[in-house]
Write a protein that holds these residues in place. Structure first.
Motif, PDB file in Angstrom:
ATOM      1  N   UNK A  81       0.875  -1.481  -0.219  1.00  0.00           N
ATOM      2  CA  UNK A  81      -0.145  -0.154  -0.255  1.00  0.00           C
ATOM      3  C   UNK A  81       0.626   1.110   0.253  1.00  0.00           C
ATOM      4  N   UNK A  82       2.155   0.809   0.544  1.00  0.00           N
ATOM      5  CA  UNK A  82       2.620   2.565   0.639  1.00  0.00           C
ATOM      6  C   UNK A  82       2.884   3.049  -0.504  1.00  0.00           C
ATOM      7  N   UNK A  83       3.269   1.913  -2.026  1.00  0.00           N
ATOM      8  CA  UNK A  83       3.682   2.247  -2.906  1.00  0.00           C
ATOM      9  C   UNK A  83       2.232   3.371  -3.645  1.00  0.00           C
ATOM     10  N   UNK A  84       1.323   2.560  -3.645  1.00  0.00           N
ATOM     11  CA  UNK A  84      -0.149   3.486  -3.800  1.00  0.00           C
ATOM     12  C   UNK A  84       0.202   5.119  -3.465  1.00  0.00           C
ATOM     13  N   UNK A  85       0.391   4.711  -2.462  1.00  0.00           N
ATOM     14  CA  UNK A  85       0.797   6.489  -1.202  1.00  0.00           C
ATOM     15  C   UNK A  85       1.685   7.518  -2.149  1.00  0.00           C
ATOM     16  N   UNK A  86       2.417   6.631  -2.707  1.00  0.00           N
ATOM     17  CA  UNK A  86       3.935   7.035  -3.426  1.00  0.00           C
ATOM     18  C   UNK A  86       3.696   7.791  -4.182  1.00  0.00           C
ATOM     19  N   UNK A  87       2.484   6.936  -4.922  1.00  0.00           N
ATOM     20  CA  UNK A  87       1.351   7.616  -6.646  1.00  0.00           C
ATOM     21  C   UNK A  87       1.310   8.404  -6.425  1.00  0.00           C
ATOM     22  N   UNK A  88       0.682   8.212  -5.358  1.00  0.00           N
ATOM     23  CA  UNK A  88      -1.217   9.054  -5.398  1.00  0.00           C
ATOM     24  C   UNK A  88      -0.144  10.936  -5.034  1.00  0.00           C
TER      25      UNK A  88
END
Length: 300
Positions: A81-88
């Motif tokens: 989920x961290x990668x999703x947050x980074x993308x956002x």
């Protein structure tokens, strides 16, 4: 000169995201609230060491591989989920940069830097076998990012203008400070309680009963200050939106307090504890919004 022209052409090829700044701000807020809840799921299911090392999941690689089980799947999913947050966060920063507004760029940058910082703190929790004080910091970091996301949404909508002054503003700051004391005390209660994230994880050694009482006392103080804010808002003729924000905050507090008491007297069922963590994230968002409304809209 050639490099300047080339840079300009390259910049012109990047799609403009400026008009998406508010949806991306809401996405940032929502994603970090979800992170709080999924992080709670990791702890409550005893999956905190499902990936026993960091930044790798196991000594063999970044994914669980042959060690895949329910606990490793839950912990690995939370890490992803961290990668999703980074993308956002990256999209939000690009959007903020393209608006040309310095205050939006600064806030988006702080949020973007907060995501990897949060990941590092999460890694330290794993490397310290879920030390409860580090776990506490891990959660509070998410609460801080949620507050920054709310501030970003405020800045998008409200242009800079002089801040309000007076006793009601000081009352709002006091309420904000007590809200954070409530959030911190909640993490200390968690560190003393049974849901450690792993059966072998250490506890903070404090009395869960005494810490729960302190937490409850701070909640009562928080609710009392919020009621005071509502009374002051009506007495001073604050705008309807400010009064509404204070009422929403009080409603969230009462719901959160109810869940807290029920979970305490029913031996901390997992579902209720997860709702309590969701409530904590909403408290961080709501108290930030109320403080902003009063700082800008409170009558003299």
């Amino acid at each position: 000169m050639g490099m300047t022209a080339q840079t300009a052409r390259l910049a012109g090829r990047i799609p403009s995201l400026a008009r998406w700044i508010e949806p991306l701000g809401w996405a940032t807020l929502a994603a970090n609230v979800v992170l709080v809840v999924t992080g709670g799921a990791v702890r409550l299911t005893g999956s905190g060491l499902g990936c026993p090392t960091w930044p790798r999941c196991t000594d063999e690689g970044m994914t669980p591989h042959g060690d895949l089980n329910v606990h490793s799947a839950i912990e690995f999913g939370n890490r992803m989920l961290t990668f999703v947050l980074v993308a956002i966060a990256v999209l939000t920063f690009v959007s903020a940069w393209q608006t040309g507004r310095r205050e939006l760029r600064r806030l988006a940058l702080w949020i973007a830097l907060g995501i990897p910082a949060q990941a590092v703190i999460g890694g330290i929790t794993v490397l310290t076998d879920l030390n409860p004080w580090i776990v506490s910091l891990h959660l509070l970091c998410s609460m801080g990012i949620i507050g920054l996301a709310v501030l970003l949404l405020w800045r998008i909508r409200v242009p800079a203008r002089p801040l309000a002054r007076g006793p009601v503003v000081w009352l709002a700051w006091a309420t904000f400070a007590v809200a954070w004391l409530v959030l911190y005390a909640g993490t200390v209660v968690t560190g003393a309680g049974p849901h450690a994230g792993d059966q072998d994880a250490p506890r903070n050694g404090l009395s869960a009963l005494q810490m729960s009482q302190l937490h409850a006392d701070l909640v009562f103080l928080f609710i009392g200050l919020t009621v005071g804010l509502i009374v002051a808002a009506y007495a001073l003729g604050a705008p309807p939106a400010t009064r509404q924000a204070a009422w929403i905050l009080l409603a969230v507090e009462l719901a959160q307090g109810t869940v807290g008491f029920v979970q305490y007297f029913t031996d901390l069922p997992i579902v209720l504890v997860m709702f309590h963590m969701l409530g904590a994230a909403l408290i961080s968002a709501c108290i930030t919004w109320v403080l902003l409304r009063i700082r800008y809209d409170a009558p003299a």
